[in-house]
Write an enzyme that holds these catalytic residues in place. Structure first.
Site, PDB file in Angstrom:
ATOM      1  N   LYS A  79       3.321  15.930   9.820  1.00  0.00           N
ATOM      2  CA  LYS A  79       1.858  15.761   9.740  1.00  0.00           C
ATOM      3  C   LYS A  79       1.123  17.095  10.339  1.00  0.00           C
ATOM      4  O   LYS A  79      -0.125  17.374   9.847  1.00  0.00           O
ATOM      5  CB  LYS A  79       1.346  14.582  10.659  1.00  0.00           C
ATOM      6  CG  LYS A  79       1.720  13.182  10.275  1.00  0.00           C
ATOM      7  CD  LYS A  79       1.456  12.061  10.948  1.00  0.00           C
ATOM      8  CE  LYS A  79       1.638  10.738  10.317  1.00  0.00           C
ATOM      9  NZ  LYS A  79       1.275   9.690  11.200  1.00  0.00           N
ATOM     10  N   LYS A 113       0.769   6.632   2.388  1.00  0.00           N
ATOM     11  CA  LYS A 113      -0.649   6.614   2.387  1.00  0.00           C
ATOM     12  C   LYS A 113      -1.455   7.941   2.049  1.00  0.00           C
ATOM     13  O   LYS A 113      -2.416   7.910   1.610  1.00  0.00           O
ATOM     14  CB  LYS A 113      -1.065   6.080   3.630  1.00  0.00           C
ATOM     15  CG  LYS A 113      -0.914   4.442   3.935  1.00  0.00           C
ATOM     16  CD  LYS A 113      -1.372   4.488   5.450  1.00  0.00           C
ATOM     17  CE  LYS A 113      -0.914   2.901   5.873  1.00  0.00           C
ATOM     18  NZ  LYS A 113      -1.122   2.602   7.385  1.00  0.00           N
ATOM     19  N   LYS A 158       9.410   9.332   0.281  1.00  0.00           N
ATOM     20  CA  LYS A 158       8.770   8.116   0.608  1.00  0.00           C
ATOM     21  C   LYS A 158       7.385   7.686   0.038  1.00  0.00           C
ATOM     22  O   LYS A 158       6.320   8.654   0.089  1.00  0.00           O
ATOM     23  CB  LYS A 158       8.981   7.770   2.013  1.00  0.00           C
ATOM     24  CG  LYS A 158       7.979   8.244   3.047  1.00  0.00           C
ATOM     25  CD  LYS A 158       7.781   7.684   4.210  1.00  0.00           C
ATOM     26  CE  LYS A 158       6.637   8.436   5.140  1.00  0.00           C
ATOM     27  NZ  LYS A 158       6.467   8.219   6.172  1.00  0.00           N
TER      28      LYS A 158
HETATM   29  P1  TYM Z   1       2.444   2.935   9.568  1.00  0.00           P
HETATM   30  O1  TYM Z   1       0.953   2.535   9.843  1.00  0.00           O
HETATM   31  O2  TYM Z   1       2.405   4.388   9.074  1.00  0.00           O
HETATM   32  O3  TYM Z   1       3.215   2.029   8.758  1.00  0.00           O
HETATM   33  C1  TYM Z   1       3.304   0.703   9.128  1.00  0.00           C
HETATM   34  C2  TYM Z   1       4.663   0.307   8.958  1.00  0.00           C
HETATM   35  O4  TYM Z   1       5.099   0.524   7.269  1.00  0.00           O
HETATM   36  C3  TYM Z   1       6.305   1.258   7.269  1.00  0.00           C
HETATM   37  N1  TYM Z   1       6.432   2.102   6.297  1.00  0.00           N
HETATM   38  C4  TYM Z   1       7.305   1.972   5.166  1.00  0.00           C
HETATM   39  N2  TYM Z   1       8.616   1.343   5.209  1.00  0.00           N
HETATM   40  C5  TYM Z   1       9.077   1.336   4.015  1.00  0.00           C
HETATM   41  N3  TYM Z   1       8.970   2.301   3.086  1.00  0.00           N
HETATM   42  C6  TYM Z   1       7.900   3.186   3.216  1.00  0.00           C
HETATM   43  N4  TYM Z   1       7.601   4.146   2.241  1.00  0.00           N
HETATM   44  C7  TYM Z   1       6.993   2.889   4.242  1.00  0.00           C
HETATM   45  N5  TYM Z   1       5.881   3.702   4.679  1.00  0.00           N
HETATM   46  C8  TYM Z   1       5.418   3.129   5.747  1.00  0.00           C
HETATM   47  C9  TYM Z   1       6.373   1.981   8.517  1.00  0.00           C
HETATM   48  O5  TYM Z   1       7.742   2.443   9.050  1.00  0.00           O
HETATM   49  C10 TYM Z   1       5.815   0.914   9.567  1.00  0.00           C
HETATM   50  O6  TYM Z   1       6.719   0.010   9.904  1.00  0.00           O
HETATM   51  N6  TYM Z   1       3.711   4.670  14.418  1.00  0.00           N
HETATM   52  C11 TYM Z   1       3.575   3.506  13.194  1.00  0.00           C
HETATM   53  C12 TYM Z   1       2.665   2.495  13.845  1.00  0.00           C
HETATM   54  C13 TYM Z   1       2.863   1.927  15.159  1.00  0.00           C
HETATM   55  C14 TYM Z   1       3.895   1.179  15.515  1.00  0.00           C
HETATM   56  C15 TYM Z   1       3.643   0.855  16.971  1.00  0.00           C
HETATM   57  C16 TYM Z   1       5.016   0.441  15.047  1.00  0.00           C
HETATM   58  C17 TYM Z   1       2.374   2.115  16.283  1.00  0.00           C
HETATM   59  N7  TYM Z   1       2.699   1.530  17.450  1.00  0.00           N
HETATM   60  C18 TYM Z   1       4.507   0.085  17.893  1.00  0.00           C
HETATM   61  C19 TYM Z   1       5.845  -0.348  15.760  1.00  0.00           C
HETATM   62  C20 TYM Z   1       5.732  -0.582  16.965  1.00  0.00           C
HETATM   63  C21 TYM Z   1       2.947   3.949  11.992  1.00  0.00           C
HETATM   64  O7  TYM Z   1       2.362   4.839  12.131  1.00  0.00           O
HETATM   65  O8  TYM Z   1       3.309   3.046  10.986  1.00  0.00           O
END
Ligand code: TYM
Length: 336
Positions: free
Chosen positions: A113, A202, A199
């Site tokens: 990032k 967004k 992957k």
């Molecule tokens: P975020 O918002 O980027 O993504 C949300 C969830 O989607 C999953 N994900 C994917 N899974 C499979 N294939 C993909 N291409 C893909 N892109 C995204 C992510 O792994 C995630 O589970 N840091 C985290 C949010 C967070 C969080 C937490 C998660 C903050 N605090 C506490 C669990 C527990 C994040 O940015 O996810």
């Protein structure tokens, strides 16, 4: 026996896509039956990249509505907004003071990032995994269902908890439970439609690279028609030379809820010309009822507010208890 605890969250950064759904949100739904589940709209995390304040409010409510549309039952699982539960930022500070800077410098997502965000590499971006550790540790979560890309952050969460417990808790009564990631074999890493080695994300500038949960049937059909494939007839899972083939078969398997073996057999002799319309149709059919429910929920702001208030209260009851235990373990004087 008390149920084990589950906590997960998603950033309200818009463009919720099939990876977020298949890799995370959808897997939360069955866990509600046997675990004590908490799901969070992590709005504070969204401040670490460029954002528009007006859009952030809207996408935060929308994300809560998506959780419900995907099958999270707010009666079983508190759904809440991270910034509403002040303990998240409070605990982050305490954890900052036990986290080594070089642990954060090693985080792959930070490095990726930092390159993408160029001018806007703020302190929050680096501290982001500590906030995520606070999200998890506050709820004493046993399991954290996420996509593969979050695994390193959960390992860091464990390291922070071990260091804190070692420094401030007595051995028999650790302040924090050590969480485990729960990552699905199929769906844990949904790949881009344009490049089977990257992957689905967004932040990819190309909308063609992903299926957004709000895409229309027409958009989905066009994206699948145009998505990158090869000229080989016969579709197989697991060929490292054909990552896009493995990805599209996995998506098909997940949205049709067929077994991997059944899909392998069904597609063994197929051409892309036969498979792509089938995949598009399965995706549209799977997403249509979820999209319908999303529109119903988001059009009722009073309902969304009531869910978030109830979720906030139930989350606070747990989070404040852990925060107080951590403050006390560190020797901060109790509030008078
Ligand atoms: P975020 O918002 O980027 O993504 C949300 C969830 O989607 C999953 N994900 C994917 N899974 C499979 N294939 C993909 N291409 C893909 N892109 C995204 C992510 O792994 C995630 O589970 N840091 C985290 C949010 C967070 C969080 C937490 C998660 C903050 N605090 C506490 C669990 C527990 C994040 O940015 O996810």
């Amino acid at each position: 026996m008390t149920k084990k605890r589950v906590l997960s969250g998603v950033q309200p950064t818009g463009n919720l896509h099939l990876g977020n759904y298949l890799g995370a949100i959808r897997n939360w739904v069955p866990l509600q039956q046997n675990y004590d589940t908490f799901f969070c709209v992590v709005d504070l995390h969204a401040l670490t990249a460029d954002f528009d304040p007006k859009v952030l409010t809207k996408t935060s409510y929308e994300l809560a509505a998506w959780f419900i549309a995907a099958g999270v039952d707010p009666k079983l699982s508190p759904i809440f907004i991270q910034s509403h539960v002040f303990a998240h930022t409070q605990l982050t500070w305490l954890l900052n003071c036990v986290t080594s800077l070089n642990w954060l410098e090693r985080m792959i997502q930070f490095k990726e990032k930092a390159i993408k965000q160029g001018e806007n590499v703020n302190v929050g971006l680096m501290d982001y995994p500590v906030l995520m550790a606070a999200d998890i540790l506050l709820y004493q979560a046993d399991l954290v269902p996420v996509g593969e890309d979050q695994k390193q952050h959960i390992e860091l969460t464990r390291d922070i908890a071990i260091k804190f417990n070692g420094a401030f808790s007595n051995g028999k009564n650790p302040t924090f439970k050590l969480p485990e990631p729960l990552i699905m074999k199929a769906g844990g890493r949904v790949m881009s439609l344009g490049d089977g080695t990257q992957k689905m994300s967004k932040s990819d500038p190309s909308d063609q690279s992903r299926i957004n949960l709000l895409d229309t049937a027409d958009q989905i059909t066009k994206k699948i028609k145009r998505c990158r494939t090869d000229s080989i007839i016969g579709l197989k899972f697991g060929d490292p030379e054909r990552p896009q083939c493995d990805n599209l078969l996995t998506i098909y398997q997940l949205v049709t809820e067929k077994s991997r073996e059944a899909v392998a057999e069904e597609c063994a002799e197929m051409s892309w010309g036969q498979f792509k319309p089938m995949l598009a149709e399965a995706l549209v059919a799977h997403l249509a009822p979820i999209q319908k429910r999303f529109h119903e929920v988001i059009s009722d702001q009073a309902y969304v507010d009531s869910i978030l208030k109830d979720g906030r209260e139930r989350a606070e009851a747990v989070a404040n208890q852990t925060l107080h235990a951590a403050q006390s373990a560190m020797g901060l004087p109790p509030r008078v």
